[in-house]
Design a protein around this motif. Structure first.
Motif, PDB file in Angstrom:
ATOM      1  N   GLU A   1     -34.737   0.883   0.769  1.00 23.01           N
ATOM      2  CA  GLU A   1     -35.856   1.585   0.771  1.00 23.01           C
ATOM      3  C   GLU A   1     -36.726   1.438   1.948  1.00 23.01           C
ATOM      4  O   GLU A   1     -37.481   2.221   2.386  1.00 23.01           O
ATOM      5  CB  GLU A   1     -36.482   1.685  -0.526  1.00 23.01           C
ATOM      6  CG  GLU A   1     -35.565   2.328  -1.707  1.00 23.01           C
ATOM      7  CD  GLU A   1     -36.395   1.878  -2.986  1.00 23.01           C
ATOM      8  OE1 GLU A   1     -37.628   1.539  -2.866  1.00 23.01           O
ATOM      9  OE2 GLU A   1     -35.930   2.566  -4.042  1.00 23.01           O
TER      10      GLU A   1
ATOM     11  N   ALA B   1     -31.002  -2.581  -3.417  1.00 24.11           N
ATOM     12  CA  ALA B   1     -31.582  -1.080  -3.596  1.00 24.11           C
ATOM     13  C   ALA B   1     -33.094  -1.203  -3.164  1.00 24.11           C
ATOM     14  O   ALA B   1     -33.362  -0.304  -2.394  1.00 24.11           O
ATOM     15  CB  ALA B   1     -31.394  -0.776  -5.078  1.00 24.11           C
ATOM     16  N   ARG B   2     -33.853  -2.078  -3.483  1.00 28.23           N
ATOM     17  CA  ARG B   2     -35.306  -2.096  -2.970  1.00 28.23           C
ATOM     18  C   ARG B   2     -35.311  -2.144  -1.601  1.00 28.23           C
ATOM     19  O   ARG B   2     -36.299  -1.393  -0.696  1.00 28.23           O
ATOM     20  CB  ARG B   2     -36.165  -3.223  -3.509  1.00 28.23           C
ATOM     21  CG  ARG B   2     -36.488  -2.834  -5.222  1.00 28.23           C
ATOM     22  CD  ARG B   2     -37.111  -1.543  -5.285  1.00 28.23           C
ATOM     23  NE  ARG B   2     -38.296  -1.482  -4.645  1.00 28.23           N
ATOM     24  CZ  ARG B   2     -39.481  -2.203  -4.722  1.00 28.23           C
ATOM     25  NH1 ARG B   2     -39.713  -2.703  -6.057  1.00 28.23           N
ATOM     26  NH2 ARG B   2     -40.653  -1.876  -4.078  1.00 28.23           N
TER      27      ARG B   2
ATOM     28  N   SER C   1     -28.525  -6.701  -7.248  1.00 30.01           N
ATOM     29  CA  SER C   1     -28.204  -5.104  -7.173  1.00 30.01           C
ATOM     30  C   SER C   1     -29.639  -4.594  -6.978  1.00 30.01           C
ATOM     31  O   SER C   1     -29.657  -3.597  -5.978  1.00 30.01           O
ATOM     32  CB  SER C   1     -27.448  -4.667  -8.449  1.00 30.01           C
ATOM     33  OG  SER C   1     -27.569  -3.251  -8.313  1.00 30.01           O
ATOM     34  N   GLU C   2     -30.528  -4.902  -7.630  1.00 26.79           N
ATOM     35  CA  GLU C   2     -31.711  -4.221  -7.517  1.00 26.79           C
ATOM     36  C   GLU C   2     -32.515  -4.698  -6.282  1.00 26.79           C
ATOM     37  O   GLU C   2     -33.121  -3.945  -5.859  1.00 26.79           O
ATOM     38  CB  GLU C   2     -32.706  -4.337  -8.704  1.00 26.79           C
ATOM     39  CG  GLU C   2     -32.072  -3.971 -10.083  1.00 26.79           C
ATOM     40  CD  GLU C   2     -33.210  -4.415 -11.291  1.00 26.79           C
ATOM     41  OE1 GLU C   2     -34.037  -5.519 -10.994  1.00 26.79           O
ATOM     42  OE2 GLU C   2     -32.900  -3.868 -12.485  1.00 26.79           O
TER      43      GLU C   2
END
Length: 246
Positions: free
Chosen positions: A106, A102-103, A98-99
């Motif tokens: 960006e 998300a990164r 998940s992280e």
């Protein structure tokens, strides 16, 4: 006019349910402030609750993850699993995925080298690559087939031997070229590039991002849900991993 007993009971229940959540949030905030080793504060990126009462998942800016009690006195290093009806579920890896997704979201498209075909896009993969890597070159040969299958390939730079190397310079040349996609293909054919590296390129930033996200070699393929697939994967197999083998 006073509230009815039903309204009062509902308000009281909501207040009582909020207390544990607020207490846990306070515990996480205090833990972030007190986490240290030998008097040195730890570079905490985030702290979140776990199903284990009194233990928190700590994610460091370096990309490392471990578990700590609320006082920061005891650490557990390793993955946390839930023993569910369908078997073991790696909760730590779910968090990493998940992280990671998300990164990567960006990273603007302007800082990626993108290959997309004329077919309707069905999926997108992010690939950390190095033009000097034999398996990256092999993967790049699969890109036309991936595009035919509706899979976009978004390249990010990861000089596997580190910065200040020929591999890093080649990647900087790719990103500084007038046509980065064309330059990527040229470099992966083993041919030289004539342009320089004097542009505001994202190679070093992407290299450090890759390290933070767990990339250890190239190619490193990241699926839309954040799963990290290390190494070369043929087009048809990758399509199957994306659920596009129909």
């Amino acid at each position: 006019m006073t509230d009815s007993p039903l309204r009062f009971s509902a308000a009281l229940l909501a207040f009582c349910l909020t207390l544990p959540l607020a207490a846990q949030a306070d515990d996480a905030e205090r833990l972030a402030e007190r986490l240290e080793v030998r008097g040195q504060s730890m570079p905490v990126a985030s702290i979140r609750e776990t199903p284990l009462e009194g233990f928190f998942e700590v994610h460091l800016e370096s990309g490392e993850t471990f578990y700590s009690d609320a006082a920061g006195e005891y650490f557990l290093v390793g993955d946390l699993y839930a023993n569910g009806e369908q078997g073991l579920v790696n909760l730590t890896e779910q968090t990493r995925n998940s992280e990671r997704a998300a990164r990567l979201a960006e990273v603007p498209e302007s800082e990626r080298v993108v290959f997309r075909g004329t077919a309707e896009t069905r999926a997108e993969v992010v690939v950390f690559t190095d033009t000097t890597c034999p398996y990256c070159r092999q993967f790049h040969e699969e890109v036309p087939r991936l595009n035919e299958l509706g899979i976009e390939v978004h390249y990010l730079a990861f000089p596997r031997t580190g910065m200040n190397t020929q591999g890093a310079r080649l990647l900087e040349q790719v990103w500084c070229a007038d046509n980065p996609a064309e330059a990527m293909t040229t470099a992966k054919r083993g041919e030289g590039l004539e342009n320089g590296t004097d542009c505001d390129n994202p190679v070093e930033a992407q290299y450090h991002l890759g390290l933070e996200l767990g990339v250890q070699g190239t190619p490193a393929i990241v699926l839309p849900d954040g799963r990290l697939v290390p190494g070369y994967v043929p087009a048809e197999r990758l399509a199957g991993m994306l659920g596009l083998d129909d």
